[in-house]
Design a protein around this motif. Structure first.
Motif, short mmCIF file in Angstrom:
data_model
loop_
_atom_site.label_atom_id
_atom_site.label_comp_id
_atom_site.label_asym_id
_atom_site.label_seq_id
_atom_site.Cartn_x
_atom_site.Cartn_y
_atom_site.Cartn_z
N ASP A 99 -4.60 -12.42 3.12
CA ASP A 99 -4.59 -12.92 4.74
C ASP A 99 -6.11 -12.29 5.30
O ASP A 99 -6.70 -11.37 4.56
CB ASP A 99 -3.80 -12.24 5.35
CG ASP A 99 -3.39 -10.97 5.20
OD1 ASP A 99 -3.99 -9.98 5.87
OD2 ASP A 99 -2.55 -10.46 4.59
N GLU A 100 -6.41 -12.69 6.33
CA GLU A 100 -7.66 -12.29 6.89
C GLU A 100 -7.91 -10.84 7.47
O GLU A 100 -8.84 -10.37 7.27
CB GLU A 100 -8.12 -12.99 8.11
CG GLU A 100 -8.56 -14.49 8.08
CD GLU A 100 -9.83 -14.52 7.10
OE1 GLU A 100 -10.75 -13.80 7.32
OE2 GLU A 100 -9.82 -15.45 6.15
N ALA A 101 -6.64 -10.32 7.49
CA ALA A 101 -6.49 -8.96 7.98
C ALA A 101 -7.07 -8.11 6.98
O ALA A 101 -7.63 -6.86 6.92
CB ALA A 101 -5.32 -8.39 8.63
N SER A 102 -6.28 -8.48 5.70
CA SER A 102 -6.70 -7.54 4.38
C SER A 102 -8.02 -7.66 3.85
O SER A 102 -8.72 -6.52 3.63
CB SER A 102 -5.69 -8.24 3.29
OG SER A 102 -4.31 -8.00 3.80
N LEU A 103 -8.72 -8.66 4.07
CA LEU A 103 -9.98 -9.01 3.77
C LEU A 103 -10.98 -8.01 4.59
O LEU A 103 -11.94 -7.72 4.24
CB LEU A 103 -10.46 -10.45 3.87
CG LEU A 103 -9.96 -11.29 2.70
CD1 LEU A 103 -10.20 -12.87 3.01
CD2 LEU A 103 -10.45 -11.06 1.37
N PRO B 22 -0.14 -7.64 7.43
CA PRO B 22 1.29 -8.15 7.41
C PRO B 22 1.73 -7.36 5.94
O PRO B 22 0.97 -7.15 4.90
CB PRO B 22 1.32 -9.40 6.90
CG PRO B 22 -0.03 -9.79 7.68
CD PRO B 22 -1.20 -8.69 7.59
N GLY B 23 2.88 -6.51 5.97
CA GLY B 23 3.31 -5.67 4.56
C GLY B 23 2.79 -4.37 4.43
O GLY B 23 3.12 -3.85 3.33
N ALA B 24 2.04 -3.98 5.27
CA ALA B 24 1.14 -2.64 5.23
C ALA B 24 1.90 -1.48 5.66
O ALA B 24 2.09 -0.08 5.59
CB ALA B 24 -0.15 -2.41 5.52
N ALA B 25 3.14 -1.76 6.67
CA ALA B 25 3.97 -0.64 7.25
C ALA B 25 4.73 0.11 6.41
O ALA B 25 4.42 1.68 6.72
CB ALA B 25 4.84 -1.51 8.23
N PRO B 26 5.33 -0.31 5.46
CA PRO B 26 5.79 0.91 4.59
C PRO B 26 4.73 2.03 4.04
O PRO B 26 5.32 2.99 4.26
CB PRO B 26 6.66 0.02 3.41
CG PRO B 26 6.82 -1.51 4.01
CD PRO B 26 5.44 -1.33 4.64
N ALA B 27 3.84 1.23 3.40
CA ALA B 27 2.69 2.41 2.75
C ALA B 27 2.25 2.99 3.75
O ALA B 27 1.83 4.50 3.84
CB ALA B 27 1.51 1.46 2.14
N LEU B 28 2.12 2.64 4.97
CA LEU B 28 1.45 3.57 6.13
C LEU B 28 2.47 4.50 6.62
O LEU B 28 2.26 5.52 6.83
CB LEU B 28 1.25 2.67 7.37
CG LEU B 28 -0.17 1.74 7.55
CD1 LEU B 28 -0.27 0.78 8.65
CD2 LEU B 28 -1.35 2.78 7.89
N VAL C 182 -3.28 3.35 0.71
CA VAL C 182 -2.48 2.43 1.65
C VAL C 182 -2.74 0.95 1.30
O VAL C 182 -1.87 0.02 1.14
CB VAL C 182 -2.40 2.82 3.13
CG1 VAL C 182 -1.75 1.70 3.86
CG2 VAL C 182 -1.94 4.26 3.41
N LEU C 183 -3.92 0.80 1.30
CA LEU C 183 -4.69 -0.55 1.15
C LEU C 183 -4.18 -1.20 -0.29
O LEU C 183 -3.57 -2.30 -0.26
CB LEU C 183 -6.09 -0.65 1.28
CG LEU C 183 -6.73 -1.89 0.63
CD1 LEU C 183 -6.44 -3.24 1.59
CD2 LEU C 183 -8.21 -2.04 0.72
N THR C 184 -4.49 -0.27 -1.39
CA THR C 184 -3.99 -0.68 -2.65
C THR C 184 -2.79 -0.79 -2.97
O THR C 184 -2.29 -1.79 -3.65
CB THR C 184 -4.76 0.01 -3.63
OG1 THR C 184 -4.42 1.30 -3.49
CG2 THR C 184 -6.21 0.16 -3.51
N THR C 185 -1.76 -0.05 -2.63
CA THR C 185 -0.36 -0.04 -2.69
C THR C 185 0.18 -1.37 -2.06
O THR C 185 1.02 -1.94 -2.49
CB THR C 185 0.47 1.38 -2.56
OG1 THR C 185 0.09 1.67 -1.11
CG2 THR C 185 -0.07 2.47 -3.44
N SER C 186 -0.20 -1.38 -0.70
CA SER C 186 0.56 -2.86 -0.18
C SER C 186 -0.05 -3.98 -0.32
O SER C 186 0.31 -4.98 -0.09
CB SER C 186 0.02 -2.45 1.58
OG SER C 186 -1.14 -2.28 1.79
N SER C 187 -0.96 -4.08 -1.34
CA SER C 187 -1.79 -5.28 -1.76
C SER C 187 -1.64 -5.72 -3.13
O SER C 187 -2.05 -6.72 -3.57
CB SER C 187 -3.37 -5.30 -1.35
OG SER C 187 -3.74 -4.95 0.01
#
Length: 419
Positions: A219-223, A331-337, A363-368
């Motif tokens: 998604d754009e936020a991850s990029l 989206p989806g990064a909340a648990p890792a954060l 956090v980026l790598t685990t959530s992606s």
């Protein structure tokens, strides 16, 4: 240095003792004799004198030359200090050529930052394109590696292959080095095996790199997080890998060889691979639902908790702070954060350590859905731009200046031959 010069009066006809010379130059007496042996100073023994004496004008000229060249050790045997105009780290912030690096990364793409860092000119929308011959050579070499090869293995081999495909690699002029930087970085990305469905080798570098790190559609936020991470990691003063690059450049190794030296120093748990340890730590916390037992295991084993603390920042690493803010929108990064915050809070009961950039990358790598080695890849690709900047800077200096003197502490000669 001015204080030392003022402390020694320049009297007509008066020569300096070894001690006075050492004080003026800011070195140990042993180093003064090293200067003599290298032909940088001339000494003379006065009739009836017990030590060597030196010409004040010659000593002052050497002191001025040393200040201009900006390299050397402190008189107290401290750390090597090298003058640079690239990065300043000060009071929990850092700056590229005087500009706040976190703000820069939030406004411009990785390639725009790299181009500006190299040339001082901002080129909005600039993208780097790899030559087909270099990519083909790099891919063949990388594909020949064993499956268990790590990201730095692949990048080193790709760098060597790209160098072999460039017959003009020994041209160290500024234009040639800039050309190498603009083509080598995208070549390194293109040489990595793809795990996603998007195999593009055009467009922003962060988009191309994503397909080498994750099989998920971004998604754009991850990029944006990935591109900002690349921009934040472009340089960080004279880290171990950057020093290795400058040593190679000082010996006038070509640009590919200098980058290869940086990659060699990067691969280690205390440098480029540190984010992989933080990645595994977060996975353990997510698996157990709490950081307490995971942190306890690290402390019990006598290990430092990955992703926490940085010797240059008493407070929070500004790179981590910038990435955490962006990760809130992913989206989806909340648990890792939440797991990362739990690690920081739990460890704070024992030591007041703040999150560093490795934890944010984790956090980026685990959530992606990226592997543990993804942070190392991001780090290496990003830092290559900084290494090119340091190579350019070092090529403008005196050759072979990165040559500290060893302090020999072994057996004094003559010793008998071994039997």
């Amino acid at each position: 240095m001015r204080d030392r010069e003022a402390a020694i009066p320049a009297r007509e006809g008066r020569r300096l003792s070894t001690k006075e010379t050492a004080e003026l130059l800011g070195v140990k007496p042993e180093t003064v004799y090293a200067y003599v042996s290298r032909g940088q100073l001339s000494s003379r023994r006065e009739p009836g004198g017990r030590g060597s004496t030196f010409d004040p004008k010659e000593v002052e000229a050497l002191a001025r030359r040393n200040r201009r060249e900006g390299g050397g050790s402190s008189s107290g045997g401290g750390e090597l200090s090298v003058r640079t105009r690239i990065t300043l780290i000060d009071k929990d912030r850092y700056y590229f050529r005087g500009v706040d690096a976190a703000e820069l990364a939030s406004r411009y793409s990785y390639e725009e930052i790299a181009e500006w860092l190299w040339t001082g000119a901002l080129r909005p929308g600039v993208t780097f394109k790899a030559p087909e011959a270099a990519v083909a050579a790099a891919r063949r070499s990388v594909d020949a590696l064993p499956e268990h090869s790590g990201p730095t293995d692949r990048l080193r081999v790709a760098t060597i292959a790209a160098a072999a495909a460039d017959p003009l690699r020994f041209d160290l002029s500024e234009d040639a080095v800039l050309g190498t930087g603009r083509t080598l970085i995208p070549t390194l990305v293109a040489a990595l095996p793809t795990v996603g469905h998007d195999h593009r080798d055009e467009g922003p570098l962060a988009h191309r790199l994503w397909a080498r790190l994750s099989g998920r559609v971004p998604d754009e936020a991850s990029l944006r997080v990935l591109d900002t991470a690349l921009g934040l990691l472009v340089d960080h003063d004279l880290a171990a890998s950057t020093l290795a690059v400058r040593v190679a450049a000082s010996a006038r190794a070509h640009t590919y060889a200098a980058v290869s030296a940086g990659l060699g120093a990067l691969e280690g748990p205390l440098h480029g691979a540190a984010s992989g340890l933080a990645h595994r730590l977060l996975l353990d916390v997510l698996d157990q639902g709490t950081a307490a037992p995971v942190v306890a295991d690290e402390l019990r084993a006598g290990r430092r908790v990955p992703g926490l603390g940085h010797r240059l920042y008493p407070g929070e690493d500004p790179r981590a702070r910038a990435l955490f803010a962006l990760l809130e929108e992913v989206p989806g990064a909340a648990p890792a954060l939440a797991a990362a915050r739990d690690v920081v809070t739990t460890t704070a009961r024992h030591a007041p350590l703040h999150a560093n950039v490795d934890l944010a990358l984790a956090v980026l790598t685990t959530s992606s859905g990226m592997p543990a080695s993804a942070g190392e890849t991001i780090f290496a690709i990003a830092r290559t731009a900084g290494w090119i900047a340091h190579t350019l800077e070092e090529y403008a200096e005196r050759p072979l200046r990165m040559r500290p003197s060893g302090h020999y502490v072994g057996e004094r000669p003559p010793q008998p031959l071994p039997r």
